[in-house]
Design a protein around this motif. Structure first.
Motif, PDB file in Angstrom:
ATOM      1  N   VAL A 176      38.118  45.990  40.133  1.00 30.67           N
ATOM      2  CA  VAL A 176      38.596  44.606  39.671  1.00 30.67           C
ATOM      3  C   VAL A 176      37.819  43.542  39.383  1.00 30.67           C
ATOM      4  N   LEU A 222      37.754  42.607  35.116  1.00 25.70           N
ATOM      5  CA  LEU A 222      37.952  41.195  34.829  1.00 25.70           C
ATOM      6  C   LEU A 222      36.946  40.503  34.256  1.00 25.70           C
ATOM      7  N   ALA A 252      42.643  43.464  32.118  1.00 28.85           N
ATOM      8  CA  ALA A 252      43.116  42.302  33.082  1.00 28.85           C
ATOM      9  C   ALA A 252      44.066  43.094  33.880  1.00 28.85           C
ATOM     10  N   TYR A 253      45.082  43.779  33.179  1.00 32.00           N
ATOM     11  CA  TYR A 253      46.327  44.316  33.909  1.00 32.00           C
ATOM     12  C   TYR A 253      45.755  45.748  34.571  1.00 32.00           C
ATOM     13  N   ALA A 305      42.918  45.882  35.883  1.00 37.29           N
ATOM     14  CA  ALA A 305      42.280  45.379  37.265  1.00 37.29           C
ATOM     15  C   ALA A 305      43.440  45.110  38.268  1.00 37.29           C
ATOM     16  N   LEU A 306      44.470  44.269  37.762  1.00 33.78           N
ATOM     17  CA  LEU A 306      45.261  43.775  38.790  1.00 33.78           C
ATOM     18  C   LEU A 306      46.745  44.143  38.737  1.00 33.78           C
TER      19      LEU A 306
END
Length: 129
Positions: A75, A79, A121-122, A124-125
């Motif tokens: 993450v 990010l 980002a996707y 990671a999250l």
């Protein structure tokens, strides 16, 4: 990488892109600068291209590889790299507004940086498979 998923694909693609950028800039800095209408480089200029595009690219590839190998880092690393890419894209937008122009190649890099930032980002999250 213990349980590979589709969310690993953007990370793998980013690793490849950063590694290619890094190796290419270290080996042939003038090829990088020519993309932006800089046709000659002094030793200091070659040093700058090798540092910013070469060293940075290889470091980002290594960090992303570590994120795949060490899930606890995923993450934060994804990010951070996404933020770096978003910052690059933002800098291009600010420059385009200030100069009132954006060349075709800078526009392509702006799009690429934006898309990869969103995908990282996707990765990671987003929902884990």
């Amino acid at each position: 990488m213990t349980n590979p998923s589709l969310l690993d694909l953007p990370v793998l693609a980013a690793i490849l892109a950063f590694a290619l950028m890094g190796v290419g800039a270290l080996a042939r800095p003038l090829l990088v600068s020519r993309q932006f209408d800089i046709s000659t480089l002094t030793a200091a200029g070659r040093n700058e291209v090798r540092a910013v595009y070469g060293g940075f690219g290889l470091a980002m590839a290594a960090c992303l590889a570590a994120a795949l190998a060490l899930p606890d880092l995923r993450v934060g690393v994804c990010l951070t790299v996404a933020a770096a890419l978003a910052g690059m894209a933002g800098g291009r937008l600010i420059s385009a507004m200030m100069d009132r122009t954006l060349g075709r190649l800078p526009a392509a890099y702006l799009a690429l940086e934006t898309v990869v930032a969103i995908l990282l980002a996707y990765a990671a999250l987003g929902p884990q498979a």
